[in-house]
Motif scaffolding. Sequence first.
Motif, mmCIF file in Angstrom:
data_model
loop_
_atom_site.group_PDB
_atom_site.id
_atom_site.type_symbol
_atom_site.label_atom_id
_atom_site.label_comp_id
_atom_site.label_asym_id
_atom_site.label_seq_id
_atom_site.Cartn_x
_atom_site.Cartn_y
_atom_site.Cartn_z
ATOM 1 N N GLY A 168 0.777 -1.232 0.000
ATOM 2 C CA GLY A 168 0.000 0.000 0.000
ATOM 3 C C GLY A 168 0.802 1.273 0.000
ATOM 4 O O GLY A 168 0.237 2.349 -0.073
ATOM 5 N N GLY A 169 2.107 1.233 0.104
ATOM 6 C CA GLY A 169 2.918 2.435 0.087
ATOM 7 C C GLY A 169 3.274 2.946 1.474
ATOM 8 O O GLY A 169 4.182 3.727 1.630
ATOM 9 N N TYR B 73 7.984 -6.725 -2.478
ATOM 10 C CA TYR B 73 8.593 -7.429 -3.602
ATOM 11 C C TYR B 73 7.892 -6.981 -4.877
ATOM 12 O O TYR B 73 6.666 -7.029 -4.969
ATOM 13 C CB TYR B 73 8.452 -8.949 -3.428
ATOM 14 C CG TYR B 73 9.236 -9.754 -4.419
ATOM 15 C CD1 TYR B 73 10.582 -10.017 -4.209
ATOM 16 C CD2 TYR B 73 8.639 -10.252 -5.569
ATOM 17 C CE1 TYR B 73 11.322 -10.752 -5.122
ATOM 18 C CE2 TYR B 73 9.371 -10.993 -6.483
ATOM 19 C CZ TYR B 73 10.705 -11.243 -6.253
ATOM 20 O OH TYR B 73 11.436 -11.974 -7.155
ATOM 21 N N SER B 74 8.655 -6.526 -5.839
ATOM 22 C CA SER B 74 8.103 -6.062 -7.102
ATOM 23 C C SER B 74 8.123 -7.214 -8.112
ATOM 24 O O SER B 74 9.141 -7.891 -8.269
ATOM 25 C CB SER B 74 8.934 -4.887 -7.623
ATOM 26 O OG SER B 74 8.383 -4.392 -8.811
ATOM 27 N N ASP C 97 3.660 -4.065 -6.891
ATOM 28 C CA ASP C 97 4.421 -4.161 -5.651
ATOM 29 C C ASP C 97 3.594 -4.977 -4.668
ATOM 30 O O ASP C 97 2.457 -4.617 -4.351
ATOM 31 C CB ASP C 97 4.728 -2.775 -5.086
ATOM 32 C CG ASP C 97 5.733 -2.027 -5.949
ATOM 33 O OD1 ASP C 97 6.630 -2.682 -6.514
ATOM 34 O OD2 ASP C 97 5.617 -0.799 -6.061
ATOM 35 N N LEU C 98 4.160 -6.078 -4.238
ATOM 36 C CA LEU C 98 3.483 -6.987 -3.327
ATOM 37 C C LEU C 98 4.088 -6.891 -1.941
ATOM 38 O O LEU C 98 5.280 -6.608 -1.791
ATOM 39 C CB LEU C 98 3.603 -8.422 -3.829
ATOM 40 C CG LEU C 98 2.977 -8.709 -5.180
ATOM 41 C CD1 LEU C 98 3.399 -10.077 -5.675
ATOM 42 C CD2 LEU C 98 1.477 -8.607 -5.088
#
Length: 127
Positions: free
Chosen positions: A54-55, A65-66, A107-108
Amino acid sequence: MTSINLIPATTSAAVVFQSGDALPLPSAKAASLTGAAQQEVLVGIRPQHFSRAGGGPLRNGVVSYSAIADLIQPTGTRTFTTIKIGGVDAVAELQAHDISSHGERIDLAIDLNRVVLIDPANGLVIA
């Protein structure tokens, strides 16, 4: 339900995948490892232990992890997407609208508190 993702890696204070990507292990999980400084393992991550990052700040033991979404399977309120972790296909279970298209970089957040580390020689859980 989709089965657990098993990804080959070596461990120390982190899991290091064959692709070179590394994810730091939570201190409790790293402390439970015994034996050699670097140990071959299978990292078991269940699809539901992924979420869209979520940033904001991540809680302890959760890492970002992207990845690129390869296959997207909407199921109503959830979406299963195939990504690569350490060069291996893995399935992540996300909210229905967390991902919109094939090839999208996402982005996870991965909850490493919930992963299992398995000895590939005998199939036993070691941490």
